[in-house]
Design an enzyme around this catalytic site. Sequence first.
Site, mmCIF file in Angstrom:
data_model
loop_
_atom_site.group_PDB
_atom_site.id
_atom_site.type_symbol
_atom_site.label_atom_id
_atom_site.label_comp_id
_atom_site.label_asym_id
_atom_site.label_seq_id
_atom_site.Cartn_x
_atom_site.Cartn_y
_atom_site.Cartn_z
ATOM 1 N N SER A 157 0.829 -1.213 0.000
ATOM 2 C CA SER A 157 0.000 0.000 0.000
ATOM 3 C C SER A 157 0.866 1.267 0.000
ATOM 4 O O SER A 157 1.940 1.297 0.586
ATOM 5 C CB SER A 157 -0.894 -0.004 1.243
ATOM 6 N N ARG A 172 10.402 -1.852 -14.264
ATOM 7 C CA ARG A 172 9.968 -0.804 -15.202
ATOM 8 C C ARG A 172 11.176 -0.215 -15.932
ATOM 9 O O ARG A 172 11.165 -0.065 -17.161
ATOM 10 C CB ARG A 172 9.234 0.297 -14.429
ATOM 11 N N HIS A 178 9.785 5.103 -2.684
ATOM 12 C CA HIS A 178 8.912 4.785 -3.822
ATOM 13 C C HIS A 178 8.033 6.000 -4.126
ATOM 14 O O HIS A 178 6.845 6.018 -3.849
ATOM 15 C CB HIS A 178 8.051 3.580 -3.460
#
Length: 320
Positions: free
Chosen positions: A119, A151, A175
Amino acid sequence: MRRKIAIIGGGQIGGVLAQLIAQKQLGDIVLFDIVEDMPQGKTLDIAEASRIDGFDVCVKGTNSYQDIAGSDLVIVTAGLPRKPGMSRDDLLTTNAKIMKSVAEGVRDNAPDAIVIVISNPLDVMVTLFQKVSGFPHHRVVGQAGVLDSSRFATFIAWELGLSVKDINAPVLGGHGDTMVPLLRYANVNGLPVMELLERKYASAEKAKEVMTAMVERTKAAGGEVVKLLKTGSAFYSPASAVIAMTKAILNDEKRVLTCSAYLNGEFSVSGYYVGVPAVLGAKGVEKVLELNLDETEQALFDNSVNAVKKVVAEMETLGF
Ligand code: APR
């Protein structure tokens, strides 16, 4: 012995995770959500594919924390996702409330589990989970770096026309918008990506320009998906990233994966969860691996750590 894996939050990521865990037979699954019937519906749907896919695990949906008792691993996906235009930090107030209740539920019902949090805002939610649960730091870890690095590797593979399987492209730090793709360490089976780009374009300047564009796209990659989806955030790739971590932990693989791990002096940081290369095994985060950062990389990393510290402080002023 059969493993038991609890997923807290049966939304987009939780649902994909349950399906992947079942298909890969990583363990018996309990999918928990506060929404009535929804986790029961998703798990019934997944279980009914077992004959077709050939998996043989128990898949149970629930609204009761008691059902997660005895879990070896708990994966926390509970919390709102972003909408277009939002940063991950904008989710703080709502998701902190959710994370507090989840940490209490896990603490009281699965006290020996290793916990992976997904989360957002990620590093801060991991911090809160650990604080409320009181679990040892090595048993609470956040997923972000595996996905951010994937990514970055994907964009490099597309640019070079090479298999993504051969590309390693670490992304460290928090992040968020300040994450740090390490272009100096990006390599194709050992060959520096920067050198391959310089050869492709016969120009160091152009290579730098192309790399900078990939770095910026990586940093904004989550937002790029949000903008396209309009109603939620990425869910396939975060679920895949968690699967890599789940296997590493349950199979004691000692894999080196970038995750949000608690730092105790490593990278000159103490007392915070930040994305770093970590060894994942049966004990959870078994070691943080330090690497040499040059002056520019260290400055970017420090900037990212400071961004995490700021949101942790904000969370504390909110009373969490
Ligand atoms: N306890 C358990 N589950 C909860 C709680 C709670 N207190 N509050 C909300 N949930 C559940 C919701 O009911 C929903 O099913 O969490 C689920 C979240 O699912 P989605 O809204 O589909 O979000 P998802 O895309 O799965 O992302 C979850 O991961 O990447 C992050 O930013 C993302 O914070 C978000 C989280």
